[in-house]
Enzyme design. Structure first.
Site, mmCIF file in Angstrom:
data_model
loop_
_atom_site.group_PDB
_atom_site.id
_atom_site.type_symbol
_atom_site.label_atom_id
_atom_site.label_comp_id
_atom_site.label_asym_id
_atom_site.label_seq_id
_atom_site.Cartn_x
_atom_site.Cartn_y
_atom_site.Cartn_z
ATOM 1 N N CYS A 5 0.881 -1.548 -0.059
ATOM 2 C CA CYS A 5 -0.378 -0.338 -0.124
ATOM 3 C C CYS A 5 0.742 1.292 -0.061
ATOM 4 O O CYS A 5 1.851 1.311 1.070
ATOM 5 C CB CYS A 5 -0.945 0.167 1.382
ATOM 6 S SG CYS A 5 -2.233 -1.067 1.137
ATOM 7 N N ARG A 60 4.486 0.174 -4.546
ATOM 8 C CA ARG A 60 3.665 -0.709 -3.127
ATOM 9 C C ARG A 60 2.681 -1.591 -3.078
ATOM 10 O O ARG A 60 1.434 -2.288 -2.567
ATOM 11 C CB ARG A 60 4.201 0.344 -2.077
ATOM 12 C CG ARG A 60 5.468 0.742 -2.067
ATOM 13 C CD ARG A 60 4.931 2.567 -1.679
ATOM 14 N NE ARG A 60 4.685 1.654 -0.112
ATOM 15 C CZ ARG A 60 5.498 1.370 0.864
ATOM 16 N NH1 ARG A 60 6.701 1.547 0.558
ATOM 17 N NH2 ARG A 60 5.564 0.832 2.150
ATOM 18 N N TRP A 89 -2.682 -2.455 -1.592
ATOM 19 C CA TRP A 89 -2.637 -4.093 -2.017
ATOM 20 C C TRP A 89 -3.327 -4.590 -0.965
ATOM 21 O O TRP A 89 -3.577 -4.482 0.586
ATOM 22 C CB TRP A 89 -0.760 -4.889 -1.697
ATOM 23 C CG TRP A 89 -0.662 -5.634 -1.734
ATOM 24 C CD1 TRP A 89 -0.208 -6.272 -3.060
ATOM 25 C CD2 TRP A 89 -0.293 -6.948 -0.887
ATOM 26 N NE1 TRP A 89 -0.322 -7.879 -3.013
ATOM 27 C CE2 TRP A 89 -0.054 -7.679 -1.590
ATOM 28 C CE3 TRP A 89 -0.687 -6.526 0.638
ATOM 29 C CZ2 TRP A 89 0.009 -9.265 -0.675
ATOM 30 C CZ3 TRP A 89 -0.757 -8.378 1.539
ATOM 31 C CH2 TRP A 89 -0.629 -9.622 0.429
ATOM 32 N N ASN A 116 -2.602 2.290 5.417
ATOM 33 C CA ASN A 116 -1.108 1.482 4.786
ATOM 34 C C ASN A 116 -0.905 0.169 6.045
ATOM 35 O O ASN A 116 -0.455 1.456 7.321
ATOM 36 C CB ASN A 116 0.242 2.072 4.288
ATOM 37 C CG ASN A 116 1.083 0.635 3.935
ATOM 38 O OD1 ASN A 116 0.415 -0.276 4.418
ATOM 39 N ND2 ASN A 116 2.207 1.555 4.631
ATOM 40 N N GLY A 117 -0.873 -0.843 6.316
ATOM 41 C CA GLY A 117 -1.083 -1.689 7.534
ATOM 42 C C GLY A 117 -1.904 -2.330 8.082
ATOM 43 O O GLY A 117 -3.375 -3.111 6.873
ATOM 44 N N GLU A 145 17.101 -18.355 -6.510
ATOM 45 C CA GLU A 145 16.612 -16.976 -6.560
ATOM 46 C C GLU A 145 16.124 -16.814 -8.561
ATOM 47 O O GLU A 145 14.695 -16.765 -8.651
ATOM 48 C CB GLU A 145 17.575 -16.442 -6.819
ATOM 49 C CG GLU A 145 17.936 -14.608 -6.792
ATOM 50 C CD GLU A 145 16.299 -13.986 -6.766
ATOM 51 O OE1 GLU A 145 15.914 -14.117 -5.575
ATOM 52 O OE2 GLU A 145 15.800 -12.688 -7.061
ATOM 53 N N LYS A 148 12.265 -15.682 -9.235
ATOM 54 C CA LYS A 148 12.502 -14.732 -10.521
ATOM 55 C C LYS A 148 11.079 -14.668 -11.790
ATOM 56 O O LYS A 148 10.522 -14.263 -12.090
ATOM 57 C CB LYS A 148 13.350 -13.891 -11.492
ATOM 58 C CG LYS A 148 14.257 -13.331 -10.399
ATOM 59 C CD LYS A 148 14.007 -11.911 -10.645
ATOM 60 C CE LYS A 148 13.265 -11.743 -9.316
ATOM 61 N NZ LYS A 148 13.990 -11.701 -7.774
ATOM 62 N N GLU A 177 7.585 -14.886 -9.904
ATOM 63 C CA GLU A 177 7.116 -13.548 -9.891
ATOM 64 C C GLU A 177 6.553 -12.663 -11.411
ATOM 65 O O GLU A 177 5.638 -12.298 -11.264
ATOM 66 C CB GLU A 177 8.392 -12.788 -9.314
ATOM 67 C CG GLU A 177 8.091 -13.187 -7.847
ATOM 68 C CD GLU A 177 9.464 -12.284 -7.097
ATOM 69 O OE1 GLU A 177 9.638 -11.447 -6.492
ATOM 70 O OE2 GLU A 177 11.343 -12.115 -8.390
ATOM 71 N N HIS A 215 15.909 -37.169 -5.185
ATOM 72 C CA HIS A 215 14.847 -37.394 -4.633
ATOM 73 C C HIS A 215 13.373 -36.578 -4.459
ATOM 74 O O HIS A 215 12.857 -36.631 -3.895
ATOM 75 C CB HIS A 215 15.966 -37.084 -2.831
ATOM 76 C CG HIS A 215 17.018 -37.614 -2.932
ATOM 77 N ND1 HIS A 215 17.329 -39.335 -2.010
ATOM 78 C CD2 HIS A 215 18.038 -37.472 -3.000
ATOM 79 C CE1 HIS A 215 18.468 -39.650 -2.158
ATOM 80 N NE2 HIS A 215 19.061 -38.353 -2.817
ATOM 81 N N LYS A 251 5.473 -4.732 -3.384
ATOM 82 C CA LYS A 251 6.942 -4.423 -3.150
ATOM 83 C C LYS A 251 7.667 -4.938 -1.804
ATOM 84 O O LYS A 251 9.005 -5.096 -1.562
ATOM 85 C CB LYS A 251 8.205 -3.067 -3.850
ATOM 86 C CG LYS A 251 9.041 -2.967 -3.853
ATOM 87 C CD LYS A 251 9.644 -2.710 -5.385
ATOM 88 C CE LYS A 251 11.337 -3.368 -5.242
ATOM 89 N NZ LYS A 251 11.873 -4.707 -4.963
HETATM 90 C C1 G6P Z 1 8.372 -8.614 -1.550
HETATM 91 C C2 G6P Z 1 8.945 -8.223 -2.583
HETATM 92 C C3 G6P Z 1 10.609 -9.376 -2.816
HETATM 93 C C4 G6P Z 1 12.055 -9.571 -1.587
HETATM 94 C C5 G6P Z 1 10.655 -9.290 -0.928
HETATM 95 C C6 G6P Z 1 11.952 -8.845 0.950
HETATM 96 O O1 G6P Z 1 8.171 -9.959 -1.907
HETATM 97 O O2 G6P Z 1 8.404 -8.401 -3.510
HETATM 98 O O3 G6P Z 1 11.000 -8.381 -4.148
HETATM 99 O O4 G6P Z 1 12.290 -9.434 -2.012
HETATM 100 O O5 G6P Z 1 9.462 -8.436 -0.679
HETATM 101 O O6 G6P Z 1 11.496 -7.687 0.462
HETATM 102 P P1 G6P Z 1 12.822 -7.145 1.209
HETATM 103 O O7 G6P Z 1 12.502 -5.463 1.149
HETATM 104 O O8 G6P Z 1 12.383 -6.995 2.862
HETATM 105 O O9 G6P Z 1 14.049 -7.226 0.979
#
Ligand code: G6P
Length: 612
Positions: free
Chosen positions: A2, A27, A74, A100-101, A485, A489, A492, A508, A607
């Site tokens: 948010c 956000r 969000w 936001n929260g 990772e 990616k 996402e 396994h 984000k």
């Molecule tokens: C969200 C974002 C990710 C990020 C994660 C942790 O899921 O989409 O890209 O890695 O939060 O966020 P931070 O700001 O703590 O690295």
């Protein structure tokens, strides 16, 4: 998670709030809205979908105002819809609020209000809090500020709220606990936002509001108070950020821009710190606490998402170079499972945003137990940076694309320098290895540039495999977290199901998935596991799997086995992830683009995850 924006001053508020919301869309982007005050009329416009949809909806409507608040959401409580979008109006229609929260005890408060005859137009916890504030104001016959203070003392949870009232067109009331709030100070005007990006083009002087503070914001006045109604001195910080850093600069997407920025962002992260010529690594956060770090009995790394993957790589580095046992924890698990944290334990918190709620709360409880907290954070002045005893910024600049790229390599650069510094101070690596790794690290930005110089091969591979329904990513050693990772990616950005696995562990279970339709990405650079991973590639080929490999330039074995290869320059295995992650970032970006998806704003993600 948010985004919130507010403006009060001499200019038209709506264009400023709208532009700010577009900057904060990373956000959250399931709905958005604004509240504007004009001549005693409170105009609220809100709409499901992206900010542009709300903007379209306001065409021809009265948006004239010198005070305004806006929100991009969000969803937490209540599905994304016009009705659940913020701002919310109070029962009387006198107050408008954005939030936001999460208010954790909202259900209980809602019951109380329902019993008093309140009705609710949305399913949100925000509307409950707003009516709670209004109810307190009416019953206590007090000011809105006083009612807000009383309400905040009764609620449990996290919030950053902005509140305006029909009868006071000069004031925005704001408060925060757990969710970020920055106030920009202009001449006869103030700007409020979740981060500095909506503010930067108007002023560089900002105040980061602390938890449990209320801000009373008027064109010419900014008053900060604690919940005990005592005035606090606003601490003015100068923003070290340029407007260009938050714009796309000719790239189609922020994600692509940020991938291509990595030679510079890694360089910036190393600059002034890594000095191979003199054999020094200068990091004041580490230098000032070197005894605590090198004598740590145990290091706990706490993070979420991509930052957690950076933590896994750091685990391998620190154990190898410093011989200190390391545990890497998902912040959300760590905080709830009553972990053993001893005085003298070192906790490294890794976070791009510095605002991730799970990481933040995990740190708070570890700090209470006496642990030393070291923050590896990108967002300067963020909550995690401020909560840490010491830290090192990653200096990657604002990261706007929801999928983390340049922040990740920044984290790796910082963590590598830390491991080298601690290992050398401890005597667990000798000078030759220390200097050798420093030199290798120094060369990384140029090597990343080489990978980025021609991405046409990766684009071709993305187009070839874009219709696959599943992907497997495999790696060993330092490249195992890179495989994780890579899978994250792809999930996402392209919504393709992907799993990351240690290449040997594949036997396994996941090997059962292998057939001629499954692309298997091997992160198979030349390292001490190389021979083993070659065997793993053969195991997949023997089962007709399609192999895409990330391989070291001049490798003459893997290219003969794989269906497609993405090459990276050679380096020491300890820092190989800084290179091997780059083709995987590009692969997911181009698959997303090939599929016509919004790579900067993937569905359901945000984000900065400021809710638990
Ligand atoms: C969200 C974002 C990710 C990020 C994660 C942790 O899921 O989409 O890209 O890695 O939060 O966020 P931070 O700001 O703590 O690295």
């Amino acid at each position: 998670m948010c985004g919130i924006v507010g403006y009060v001053g001499h200019r038209e508020a709506y264009p400023i709030v709208l532009k700010g919301l577009k900057r904060l869309e990373y956000r959250g982007y399931d709905s958005s809205g604004v509240a504007l005050l004009n001549n005693g009329k409170l105009n609220v416009y809100k709409k499901k979908g992206k900010v542009a949809e709300m903007e379209e909806d306001t065409l021809g409507k009265d948006v004239h105002s010198h005070i305004g608040i806006g929100h991009t959401r969000w969803a937490t409580h209540g599905e994304p819809s016009d009705r659940n979008a913020h701002p919310h109006l109070s029962q009387s229609g006198e107050l408008a609020m954005i939030h936001n929260g999460i208010i954790e005890n909202y259900a209980h408060i809602k019951q109380e209000l329902l019993a008093k005859g309140y009705t609710f137009k949305s399913d949100t916890d925000t509307e409950v809090l707003l009516n709670f504030i209004e109810d307190i104001k009416i019953n206590n016959n007090c000011s809105l500020e006083e009612a807000l203070r009383i309400a905040l003392k009764r609620i449990v949870g996290a919030y950053c709220i902005l509140l305006i009232s029909k009868d006071d067109p000069e004031t925005i009331l704001a408060a925060r606990k757990g969710s970020p709030l920055v106030i920009g100070i202009g001449k006869g005007e103030h700007f409020l936002a979740s981060d500095a990006s909506p503010i930067i083009e108007y002023t560089k002087e900002v105040v980061y509001v602390n938890d449990y503070e209320i801000a009373i914001v008027r064109p010419d006045e900014l008053i900060l108070k604690n919940l005990g109604n005592e005035k606090q001195t606003p601490f003015i910080t100068k923003l070290d950020m340029e407007l260009a850093a938050i714009e796309k600069g000719g790239y189609d997407h922020f994600m692509l821009k940020e991938i291509h920025e990595q030679p510079d962002t890694i360089f910036d992260c190393l600059r002034g710190r890594l000095l191979p010529q003199t054999g020094q690594i200068i990091m004041s956060g580490v230098d000032n606490h070197i005894e605590a770090l090198k004598n740590a009995q145990r290091i706990l790394i706490v993070a979420c998402g991509t930052s957690w993957h950076a933590g896994l790589i750091a685990e391998y580095q620190i154990e190898e170079l410093c011989r200190i046992p390391v545990e890497v924890e998902y912040a959300s698990e760590f905080r709830y499972r009553n972990p053993v944290v001893n005085k003298g334990d070192v906790i490294i918190a890794i976070s791009q945003s510095g605002e991730t709620a799970d990481t933040l709360v995990a740190l708070e409880s570890a700090k209470e137990k006496g642990a030393f907290i070291f923050g590896v954070v990108n967002a300067v002045g963020s909550s995690i940076a401020r909560l840490s005893h010491a830290g090192a910024y990653t200096h990657a600049g604002p990261e706007i694309g929801v999928a983390s790229t340049k922040a990740f390599t920044g984290q790796l650069a910082v963590l590598t320098m830390m491991a080298l510094k601690i290992g050398y101070a401890k005597g667990t690596i000798d000078e030759k290895r220390y200097l050798g790794l420093m030199k290798e690290l120094e060369a990384i930005p140029e090597k990343v540039k080489e990978i980025l110089a021609d991405t046409s091969n990766i684009q071709r591979i993305a187009a070839k495999y874009k219709n696959a329904s599943d992907f497997l990513f495999l790696g060993r050693g330092y490249n195992f977290p890179v495989a994780l990772e890579g899978a994250l990616k792809l999930k996402e950005i392209s919504y393709i199901h992907a799993e990351g696995y240690p290449a040997a562990e594949m036997k396994h279970g996941p090997i059962a998935l292998v057939d001629e339709k499954l692309p298997v990405v091997f992160v198979a650079t030349k390292d001490s596991y190389y021979e083993k991973i070659v065997s793993n590639v053969q195991e997949i080929k023997a089962r007709k799997g399609m192999v895409i490999a990330v391989a070291t330039q001049n490798d003459d074995i893997i290219p003969g086995m794989a269906d497609d290869v993405m090459f990276v320059p050679d380096t020491d295995e300890v820092i190989a992830p800084l290179l091997s992650c780059i083709p995987l970032q590009l692969l997911s970006y181009y698959v997303g683009v090939e599929k016509g998806l919004d790579v900067d704003k993937p569905r359901n993600l945000a984000k900065s995850v400021t809710v638990e």
